[in-house]
Design a protein around this motif. Sequence first.
Motif, PDB file in Angstrom:
ATOM      1  N   ILE A  57      43.486  98.598 -85.748  1.00 47.84           N
ATOM      2  CA  ILE A  57      42.728  99.506 -86.606  1.00 47.84           C
ATOM      3  C   ILE A  57      41.434  98.829 -87.027  1.00 47.84           C
ATOM      4  CG2 ILE A  57      44.806 100.685 -87.405  1.00 47.84           C
ATOM      5  CD1 ILE A  57      44.595  99.136 -90.023  1.00 47.84           C
ATOM      6  N   ASP A  58      40.391  99.640 -87.277  1.00 52.26           N
ATOM      7  CA  ASP A  58      39.055  99.116 -87.588  1.00 52.26           C
ATOM      8  C   ASP A  58      38.504  99.794 -88.843  1.00 52.26           C
ATOM      9  OD1 ASP A  58      38.468  97.520 -85.033  1.00 52.26           O
ATOM     10  OD2 ASP A  58      38.980  99.497 -84.250  1.00 52.26           O
ATOM     11  N   ALA A  59      37.760  99.025 -89.619  1.00 54.56           N
ATOM     12  CA  ALA A  59      37.030  99.548 -90.773  1.00 54.56           C
ATOM     13  C   ALA A  59      35.592  99.044 -90.692  1.00 54.56           C
ATOM     14  CB  ALA A  59      37.685  99.113 -92.078  1.00 54.56           C
ATOM     15  N   SER A  60      34.623  99.951 -90.743  1.00 59.33           N
ATOM     16  CA  SER A  60      33.209  99.593 -90.600  1.00 59.33           C
ATOM     17  C   SER A  60      32.485  99.732 -91.927  1.00 59.33           C
ATOM     18  CB  SER A  60      32.531 100.488 -89.551  1.00 59.33           C
ATOM     19  OG  SER A  60      33.159 100.346 -88.294  1.00 59.33           O
ATOM     20  N   SER A  61      31.441  98.934 -92.086  1.00 61.26           N
ATOM     21  CA  SER A  61      30.635  99.018 -93.298  1.00 61.26           C
ATOM     22  C   SER A  61      29.224  98.523 -93.026  1.00 61.26           C
ATOM     23  CB  SER A  61      31.274  98.205 -94.438  1.00 61.26           C
ATOM     24  OG  SER A  61      31.471  96.868 -94.048  1.00 61.26           O
ATOM     25  N   MET A  62      28.320  98.821 -93.955  1.00 63.59           N
ATOM     26  CA  MET A  62      26.917  98.456 -93.807  1.00 63.59           C
ATOM     27  C   MET A  62      26.461  97.720 -95.063  1.00 63.59           C
ATOM     28  SD  MET A  62      23.639 100.894 -92.888  1.00 63.59           S
ATOM     29  CE  MET A  62      23.624 101.734 -94.475  1.00 63.59           C
ATOM     30  N   ALA A  63      25.538  96.763 -94.889  1.00 62.69           N
ATOM     31  CA  ALA A  63      25.046  95.979 -96.021  1.00 62.69           C
ATOM     32  C   ALA A  63      23.580  95.649 -95.826  1.00 62.69           C
ATOM     33  CB  ALA A  63      25.856  94.686 -96.163  1.00 62.69           C
ATOM     34  N   THR A  64      22.877  95.419 -96.927  1.00 61.75           N
ATOM     35  CA  THR A  64      21.540  94.855 -96.844  1.00 61.75           C
ATOM     36  C   THR A  64      21.666  93.328 -96.790  1.00 61.75           C
ATOM     37  OG1 THR A  64      21.361  94.890 -99.256  1.00 61.75           O
ATOM     38  CG2 THR A  64      20.416  96.757 -98.038  1.00 61.75           C
ATOM     39  N   ASN A  65      20.747  92.701 -96.100  1.00 62.58           N
ATOM     40  CA  ASN A  65      20.782  91.257 -95.884  1.00 62.58           C
ATOM     41  C   ASN A  65      19.571  90.620 -96.560  1.00 62.58           C
ATOM     42  OD1 ASN A  65      21.152  88.679 -94.902  1.00 62.58           O
ATOM     43  ND2 ASN A  65      20.439  89.150 -92.832  1.00 62.58           N
ATOM     44  N   GLY A 102      26.827  95.009 -99.890  1.00 59.31           N
ATOM     45  CA  GLY A 102      27.377  96.216 -99.291  1.00 59.31           C
ATOM     46  C   GLY A 102      26.773  97.488 -99.862  1.00 59.31           C
ATOM     47  N   VAL A 103      26.428  98.431 -98.979  1.00 63.29           N
ATOM     48  CA  VAL A 103      25.865  99.709 -99.425  1.00 63.29           C
ATOM     49  C   VAL A 103      26.722 100.896 -98.989  1.00 63.29           C
ATOM     50  CG1 VAL A 103      23.499  98.874 -99.556  1.00 63.29           C
ATOM     51  CG2 VAL A 103      24.344  99.771 -97.393  1.00 63.29           C
ATOM     52  N   SER A 104      27.603 100.705 -98.007  1.00 64.75           N
ATOM     53  CA  SER A 104      28.502 101.786 -97.601  1.00 64.75           C
ATOM     54  C   SER A 104      29.663 101.200 -96.824  1.00 64.75           C
ATOM     55  CB  SER A 104      27.768 102.818 -96.729  1.00 64.75           C
ATOM     56  OG  SER A 104      27.471 102.270 -95.453  1.00 64.75           O
ATOM     57  N   ASN A 105      30.795 101.900 -96.845  1.00 65.50           N
ATOM     58  CA  ASN A 105      31.921 101.467 -96.029  1.00 65.50           C
ATOM     59  C   ASN A 105      32.785 102.670 -95.659  1.00 65.50           C
ATOM     60  OD1 ASN A 105      32.579 100.759 -99.083  1.00 65.50           O
ATOM     61  ND2 ASN A 105      34.517 101.332 -98.118  1.00 65.50           N
ATOM     62  N   ASP A 106      33.342 102.607 -94.470  1.00 63.81           N
ATOM     63  CA  ASP A 106      34.202 103.668 -93.960  1.00 63.81           C
ATOM     64  C   ASP A 106      35.663 103.240 -94.058  1.00 63.81           C
ATOM     65  OD1 ASP A 106      31.927 105.140 -93.233  1.00 63.81           O
ATOM     66  OD2 ASP A 106      31.808 104.103 -91.307  1.00 63.81           O
TER      67      ASP A 106
END
Length: 244
Positions: free
Chosen positions: A158-166, A202-206
């Motif tokens: 199973i996978d969980a994806s997310s996005m972040a500013t660096n 982190g700015v979003s996560n699924d």
Amino acid sequence: MYAEPQPATASAAASPAESGPPTRRDLGSIFGSYRVLALDRDALNRELARNGFSSAAAALPLYGFGLDVSWNHFRFGVDVSQSASEALKRANDGAEASLSESLGSFDVGYDVFVGRFFSVYPLFGLSFGTATLQLDPAKAPLMPAAFSKYRSDKQVSIDASSMATNWALGFTMFVPFVDPHKQTRFGTPGITLDVRVGYLWGVSNDGWQEGSASLSGLPTVRTQGPYARLALGIALGRESYAAH
């Protein structure tokens, strides 16, 4: 009438005004990287502990590669990295699961200082992370009821994806193979050593997914936390110098 021969001037000897530290360095570098990243996995670790499994490590090392291009003090980069799978075991029955992380980043920086062989730059970018958990559905470490329809499978991924500013501060050392004051037609080949320390916010996560199917109610893993990155690359550069 005989005239004394005049000595050759320094300007006629060779290369004009190319001396001293560069005022600008344009580089293209292909690099391999090693990154240590501390992600926000508190909720996941609590669920693992509740089910008798060992917690995931506070920080995982990731290995990767990428490309940096510098132009007129600006630098643009992309890199991808992947961790090895970390084994998670349950003491009472020996059940196992494994956790791994992957990360991709698109970054923009600016050289605030450019020295003869050294530059310093702040950096901003976007990073995209994925956590992958592999487990035996019959002995699931996370909410076993969520995996009831996978009971006949030997293993589920199973996978969980997310996005972040660096946000980061970087230091680059450039070691040329030849004298940069005598650049070849193709610039100055050399190697780069880049050290970067930063923070992923982190700015979003699924939620977790098994293929295209969503699994609700599982604790997420956010791409957020401090990191340090070391990169070694092969570079081709062209330098500009102040006139003297």
